[in-house]
Enzyme design. Sequence first.
Site, PDB file in Angstrom:
ATOM      1  N   ASP A  27       3.667  -5.916  -8.653  1.00 45.31           N
ATOM      2  CA  ASP A  27       3.523  -6.169 -10.001  1.00 45.31           C
ATOM      3  C   ASP A  27       4.008  -7.642 -10.532  1.00 45.31           C
ATOM      4  OD1 ASP A  27       2.738  -3.490 -10.104  1.00 45.31           O
ATOM      5  OD2 ASP A  27       4.388  -2.833 -11.257  1.00 45.31           O
ATOM      6  N   LYS A 132      -2.261   0.441 -10.508  1.00 48.19           N
ATOM      7  CA  LYS A 132      -1.633   1.647 -10.771  1.00 48.19           C
ATOM      8  C   LYS A 132      -1.592   1.648 -12.150  1.00 48.19           C
ATOM      9  CE  LYS A 132       2.854  -0.550  -9.662  1.00 48.19           C
ATOM     10  NZ  LYS A 132       3.539  -0.213 -10.722  1.00 48.19           N
ATOM     11  N   CYS A 165       9.588  -0.053 -10.710  1.00 51.72           N
ATOM     12  CA  CYS A 165       8.619  -0.109  -9.993  1.00 51.72           C
ATOM     13  C   CYS A 165       8.819  -0.255  -8.483  1.00 51.72           C
ATOM     14  CB  CYS A 165       7.671  -0.969 -10.352  1.00 51.72           C
ATOM     15  SG  CYS A 165       6.695  -0.954 -12.059  1.00 51.72           S
TER      16      CYS A 165
END
Length: 232
Positions: A27, A132, A165
Site C-alpha cells: 500500500d 485488496k 495493513c
Amino acid sequence: MTALHQIPAQPAAFPFDPGSLALLVIDMQRDFLLPGGFGESLGNDVALLRTVIDPLAGLLATARAAGIPVIHTREGHLPDLSDCPPAKLRRGNPAQRIGDPGAFGRILVRGEYGHDIIDELAPLPGEVVIDKPGKGAFYATELPDVLAHNGIRSLLVTGVTTEVCVHTTVREANDRGFECLVVSDCVGSYFPEFQRVGLAMIAAQGGIFGWVADSAAVRAALDAVSSPTPAQ
C-alpha cells in the site's frame, strides 16, 4: 536441496531459501503518502510515512537484482463501493471519506490517481500488483494463488501502515504457515509509538508472528545471494 541463507534479525536469524522468497510491498499509495492526500486529510503527518521511501527503494533494487519476486498491494475499492462495508465508509473525516472527491481523485477508488503507487516505488512490468478491499493482503484477493503458483513460503514484508495493513497481513500470513520478516525501516506509521510497539509485537515471545530486521541486514543477505563467494 537448496542451502538456506540467513538474515541477522530479531528474535533470531531468519533462514530463507531464495527460490521460495518474495518481497511484499504493502500500500505505498499516493492517497496515503502524498501531502494533501487522504492520509493528511485525517490529520496525519505524511512525512512519517515518507521516511520509508528511500530505504524501500534501495531494498527493491537489491531484491530485483537478486531475482527475488516483488509483489505490490493497493488498498481500494470498486467505483460503486460495493466491496466497501458501511462500517469502513463511516470512518474518518466526514468531509472526506472513501469514495469522496479528494486532492488526487476519488479517495481509495481503483483507477484513480491517488489509489496508485507512488512514482518512486512504481512496479516494473511483470511485477504482480494485488488490489485488496481490506486491510490484510489475503482477504478477497488472488494473493494466496500467486504465492502458491510461485512456490513462495517466505515473505519480506514492507509498506504502510505498520500497525494496520502490515500487521494484518503478517498475522494472516502467519496463520497460513508463511515465514515473515518485517523490514523495520521499510514499514511506517503515522504514530511513532505504534511503529515501536508494532515492530516489538512481531518478534515478541520468540517470534510469535515473525522476524524483524533492518534493510541493511536484508540487502547484505540478498547481495550474497546474487553474488555468491567463489569456491576456493
